[in-house]
Design a protein around this motif. Structure first.
Motif, PDB file in Angstrom:
ATOM      1  N   ILE A 240       0.913  -1.062   0.168  1.00 53.86           N
ATOM      2  CA  ILE A 240      -0.004  -0.110  -0.013  1.00 53.86           C
ATOM      3  C   ILE A 240       1.153   1.071  -0.322  1.00 53.86           C
ATOM      4  O   ILE A 240       0.754   2.098  -0.809  1.00 53.86           O
ATOM      5  N   GLN A 241       1.594   1.273   1.021  1.00 51.56           N
ATOM      6  CA  GLN A 241       2.457   2.366   1.093  1.00 51.56           C
ATOM      7  C   GLN A 241       3.353   2.475  -0.528  1.00 51.56           C
ATOM      8  O   GLN A 241       4.198   3.906  -1.009  1.00 51.56           O
ATOM      9  N   LEU A 242       4.103   1.526  -1.289  1.00 50.05           N
ATOM     10  CA  LEU A 242       4.457   1.779  -2.531  1.00 50.05           C
ATOM     11  C   LEU A 242       3.121   2.497  -3.400  1.00 50.05           C
ATOM     12  O   LEU A 242       4.013   3.586  -4.010  1.00 50.05           O
ATOM     13  N   GLN A 243       2.534   1.496  -3.578  1.00 52.31           N
ATOM     14  CA  GLN A 243       1.316   2.568  -4.481  1.00 52.31           C
ATOM     15  C   GLN A 243       0.904   4.028  -3.990  1.00 52.31           C
ATOM     16  O   GLN A 243       1.299   4.954  -5.409  1.00 52.31           O
ATOM     17  N   GLU A 244       1.278   4.602  -3.149  1.00 54.32           N
ATOM     18  CA  GLU A 244       0.819   5.813  -2.164  1.00 54.32           C
ATOM     19  C   GLU A 244       2.434   6.421  -3.203  1.00 54.32           C
ATOM     20  O   GLU A 244       2.486   7.651  -3.786  1.00 54.32           O
ATOM     21  N   THR A 245       3.225   5.784  -3.105  1.00 49.27           N
ATOM     22  CA  THR A 245       4.780   6.633  -2.949  1.00 49.27           C
ATOM     23  C   THR A 245       4.903   6.932  -4.915  1.00 49.27           C
ATOM     24  O   THR A 245       4.887   7.864  -5.606  1.00 49.27           O
ATOM     25  N   ASN A 246       4.427   5.979  -5.456  1.00 43.17           N
ATOM     26  CA  ASN A 246       4.248   5.643  -6.878  1.00 43.17           C
ATOM     27  C   ASN A 246       3.473   6.844  -7.711  1.00 43.17           C
ATOM     28  O   ASN A 246       3.783   7.328  -8.701  1.00 43.17           O
ATOM     29  N   GLN A 247       2.201   7.073  -6.368  1.00 41.46           N
ATOM     30  CA  GLN A 247       1.227   8.043  -7.364  1.00 41.46           C
ATOM     31  C   GLN A 247       1.801   9.481  -6.782  1.00 41.46           C
ATOM     32  O   GLN A 247       2.044  10.844  -7.288  1.00 41.46           O
ATOM     33  N   ILE A 248       3.031   9.552  -5.843  1.00 40.12           N
ATOM     34  CA  ILE A 248       3.261  11.303  -5.268  1.00 40.12           C
ATOM     35  C   ILE A 248       4.684  11.475  -6.582  1.00 40.12           C
ATOM     36  O   ILE A 248       4.351  12.749  -6.798  1.00 40.12           O
ATOM     37  N   VAL A 249       4.933  10.391  -6.725  1.00 41.33           N
ATOM     38  CA  VAL A 249       6.217   9.934  -7.986  1.00 41.33           C
ATOM     39  C   VAL A 249       5.257  10.532  -9.085  1.00 41.33           C
ATOM     40  O   VAL A 249       6.142  11.374  -9.860  1.00 41.33           O
ATOM     41  N   ARG A 250       4.621  10.010  -9.706  1.00 44.29           N
ATOM     42  CA  ARG A 250       3.791  10.339 -10.653  1.00 44.29           C
ATOM     43  C   ARG A 250       3.514  11.304 -10.785  1.00 44.29           C
ATOM     44  O   ARG A 250       3.491  12.686 -11.651  1.00 44.29           O
ATOM     45  N   ALA A 251       2.708  12.372  -9.443  1.00 50.71           N
ATOM     46  CA  ALA A 251       2.515  13.585  -9.504  1.00 50.71           C
ATOM     47  C   ALA A 251       3.691  14.895  -9.327  1.00 50.71           C
ATOM     48  O   ALA A 251       3.992  15.486  -9.948  1.00 50.71           O
TER      49      ALA A 251
END
Length: 191
Positions: A112-123
């Protein structure tokens, strides 16, 4: 006991989220500061252009060449620094992924943390792309506005100072990255 572990995991995730939020806030502050500096520089140069335009016509060709060369160099430098910052960010993400592998029993929460991190990176990448586009547009505008103005020599000094500020900011970000790497190594040693 498993409730304590879950609480620790949740605290770690919250800490990572706060770190990422702080990083995003710093990037936003850098963008706002840079835009403010560009607007102030543009206003100053427009008033100077009105006052000295008649005395600069004989040196126009040389000034255009110098400006184009320096704008290209500045753009290349900024692009290089942005690429380095992206690489550093990607490196940090990879280290987070390695840390997740070491916590196999916490894999579901770490996913779950990795998915949130990837969203932040995309942003962040989206914002970086917007910033790149704005920098390109600003470079074109600067070239058009200052192509006929020998006052570019004064602008060059301001751009160099802006570059130094960017270098300091990047150095600060690099230091912050090293601190995070040290924290991660400390966590690995604890495990």
């Amino acid at each position: 006991m498993s409730e304590d572990i879950l609480n620790k995991i949740l605290e770690e995730i919250q800490s990572l989220k706060e770190g990422q939020t702080n990083l995003q806030s710093q990037l936003t502050e850098m963008k706002t500061s840079f835009q403010s500096q560009l607007t102030e520089t543009k206003d100053n140069l427009q008033s100077q252009l009105t006052e000295i335009k008649t005395s600069l016509q004989s040196q126009l060709t040389e000034t255009k060449d110098n400006l184009q060369s320096q704008l290209t160099e500045t753009k290349d430098n900024l692009q290089s620094q942005l690429t380095e910052a992206k690489d550093n960010l990607q490196s940090q993400i990879n280290e987070l992924k390695n840390t997740q592998m070491q916590f196999a029993e916490k894999q579901d929460l770490m996913q779950i943390q990795l998915q949130e991190t990837n969203q932040i990176v995309r942003a962040i990448r989206d914002r970086q792309d917007e910033t790149d586009a704005k920098l390109d547009a600003l470079s074109i505008d600067v070239h058009k506005l200052y192509g006929e103005d020998i006052a570019i020599k004064e602008t060059q000094q301001k751009l160099i100072q802006g570059q130094e500020r960017q270098d300091k900011i990047l150095a600060s970000l690099a230091l912050h990255s090293l601190e995070q790497e040290t924290d991660i190594r400390d966590l690995k040693r604890i495990k």
